[in-house]
Structures are given as structure tokens and as C-alpha cells.
Design an enzyme around this catalytic site. Sequence first.
Site, PDB file in Angstrom:
ATOM      1  N   HIS A 130      37.117 -62.531  67.526  1.00  0.00           N
ATOM      2  CA  HIS A 130      36.447 -62.823  68.506  1.00  0.00           C
ATOM      3  C   HIS A 130      37.349 -62.759  69.611  1.00  0.00           C
ATOM      4  O   HIS A 130      38.472 -62.788  69.547  1.00  0.00           O
ATOM      5  CB  HIS A 130      35.942 -64.312  68.555  1.00  0.00           C
ATOM      6  N   PHE A 131      36.678 -62.383  70.795  1.00  0.00           N
ATOM      7  CA  PHE A 131      37.474 -62.429  72.161  1.00  0.00           C
ATOM      8  C   PHE A 131      37.070 -63.460  73.022  1.00  0.00           C
ATOM      9  O   PHE A 131      36.045 -63.666  73.128  1.00  0.00           O
ATOM     10  CB  PHE A 131      36.882 -60.842  72.812  1.00  0.00           C
ATOM     11  N   ILE A 137      33.424 -74.340  72.731  1.00  0.00           N
ATOM     12  CA  ILE A 137      32.889 -75.763  72.918  1.00  0.00           C
ATOM     13  C   ILE A 137      34.208 -76.655  73.356  1.00  0.00           C
ATOM     14  O   ILE A 137      34.194 -77.690  73.759  1.00  0.00           O
ATOM     15  CB  ILE A 137      32.226 -76.482  71.594  1.00  0.00           C
ATOM     16  N   GLN A 168      45.225 -67.939  65.297  1.00  0.00           N
ATOM     17  CA  GLN A 168      43.735 -67.778  65.227  1.00  0.00           C
ATOM     18  C   GLN A 168      43.129 -69.205  64.131  1.00  0.00           C
ATOM     19  O   GLN A 168      43.673 -69.100  63.031  1.00  0.00           O
ATOM     20  CB  GLN A 168      43.309 -66.516  64.416  1.00  0.00           C
TER      21      GLN A 168
HETATM   22  P1  5GP Z   1      40.643 -68.999  67.668  1.00  0.00           P
HETATM   23  O1  5GP Z   1      41.726 -69.974  67.612  1.00  0.00           O
HETATM   24  O2  5GP Z   1      40.260 -68.440  66.599  1.00  0.00           O
HETATM   25  O3  5GP Z   1      41.185 -67.687  68.735  1.00  0.00           O
HETATM   26  O4  5GP Z   1      39.600 -69.450  68.689  1.00  0.00           O
HETATM   27  C1  5GP Z   1      38.719 -70.247  67.959  1.00  0.00           C
HETATM   28  C2  5GP Z   1      38.005 -70.849  69.373  1.00  0.00           C
HETATM   29  O5  5GP Z   1      36.616 -71.283  68.831  1.00  0.00           O
HETATM   30  C3  5GP Z   1      38.555 -71.883  69.941  1.00  0.00           C
HETATM   31  O6  5GP Z   1      38.562 -71.571  71.215  1.00  0.00           O
HETATM   32  C4  5GP Z   1      37.692 -72.986  69.647  1.00  0.00           C
HETATM   33  O7  5GP Z   1      37.476 -73.913  70.857  1.00  0.00           O
HETATM   34  C5  5GP Z   1      36.369 -72.419  69.363  1.00  0.00           C
HETATM   35  N1  5GP Z   1      35.310 -73.315  68.642  1.00  0.00           N
HETATM   36  C6  5GP Z   1      35.889 -73.852  67.385  1.00  0.00           C
HETATM   37  N2  5GP Z   1      34.794 -74.272  66.580  1.00  0.00           N
HETATM   38  C7  5GP Z   1      33.616 -73.932  67.486  1.00  0.00           C
HETATM   39  C8  5GP Z   1      32.176 -74.319  67.356  1.00  0.00           C
HETATM   40  O8  5GP Z   1      31.935 -74.864  66.405  1.00  0.00           O
HETATM   41  N3  5GP Z   1      31.448 -73.731  68.305  1.00  0.00           N
HETATM   42  C9  5GP Z   1      31.895 -72.965  69.462  1.00  0.00           C
HETATM   43  N4  5GP Z   1      31.187 -72.628  70.339  1.00  0.00           N
HETATM   44  N5  5GP Z   1      33.343 -72.739  69.511  1.00  0.00           N
HETATM   45  C10 5GP Z   1      34.247 -73.298  68.476  1.00  0.00           C
END
Ligand code: 5GP
Length: 142
Positions: free
Chosen positions: A104-105, A36, A98
Site C-alpha cells: 500500500h501507498f 483509521i 510495514q
Molecule cells: P504499514 O505499517 O503497513 O505501512 O501501514 C499500515 C497502515 O494501515 C497504518 O497506517 C494503519 O494505521 C492502517 N490500518 C491498520 N489497520 C487498519 C484497518 O483495519 N483499516 C484501515 N483503514 N487502516 C488500517
Amino acid sequence: MNSTYDPQNIFAKILRQEIPAIKVYEDEQTLAFMDIMPQANGHTLVIPKAEAVTLLDLSAEQAAYTIQIVQKVARAIEIALDAQGIVLMQLSGEAAGQTVPHVHFHLIPSSIHEMRQHAAQAGDPEEIKQTALKIKAALERV
Ligand code: 5GP
């Protein structure tokens, strides 16, 4: 880095369908959905359904299966968006940046030199939905 899984994390809620997501692919072991706060148009996340915080919390089998789906979704993104390059990103651990503690990828059709800042700005929901439709259609051909 062997961390305790928090079942209240946002991706666990998406898996339980407690909050919505724009999904492009799902099977028994994995789910792919649109980010998102996309760092580029087409930014897609692939997650295993297993309760794992980081890459290191997955079994070799779970990791191997998930990466096959990552490759499948990458192929679909390439076709759907005529992507010339895709950044595959996986942040394991808060220390790496993270923000969501379910492994997640990230598939980001962009260049490492051009993509937008990480988890910084919400994308246009309508544009994300349209892009997801294209990726879903391409997934039926890969
Ligand atoms: P990380 O920082 O853990 O590698 O990435 C988390 C990702 O999840 C980020 O790119 C962020 O934009 C996305 N994200 C955070 N909250 C949500 C959500 O509620 N829905 C979706 N689809 N993506 C999210």
C-alpha cells in the site's frame, strides 16, 4: 523479500468486504480508502487489488498503474484539503516497519517533520468520514 501472501491480512478482508473501510476510490485494479490511524487529517491508502505483500511483489505494470492512481488521489487530496504538501510513504517489509502485509501507498497531507506517529492512534471516525467526502468530491474533478 519475496514473501508469501496471507489472504487473511486486514486489507485482503477490506477488499473482500468482510470488514468495512471508508473508501474514496475504486476501480478494477485498485482501491483507495482512509487510514483509521491517520498520521494527519486526510491520510489515505492506495492499494492494488493484486495479491502482493511488498512493492517488489508487483509486476511493473501493476506498479505503474497503481502509481497513476496514487497521483490521482494525491491531486484530489490537494484540492479537497488545500494541502500544501503530501508525504508519499511506502513501507516494504516488516524490517521497514510495514504492519499490514498487502502492499500500500500512504498519502499523508502533512510534513515529514510534523506528521503523527505511524499506526499509533485511532482517528475520530466522524472527522475521517467528513474528510473522505471532500476527497471523493474532489476525485470527480481530477
Ligand atoms: P504499514 O505499517 O503497513 O505501512 O501501514 C499500515 C497502515 O494501515 C497504518 O497506517 C494503519 O494505521 C492502517 N490500518 C491498520 N489497520 C487498519 C484497518 O483495519 N483499516 C484501515 N483503514 N487502516 C488500517
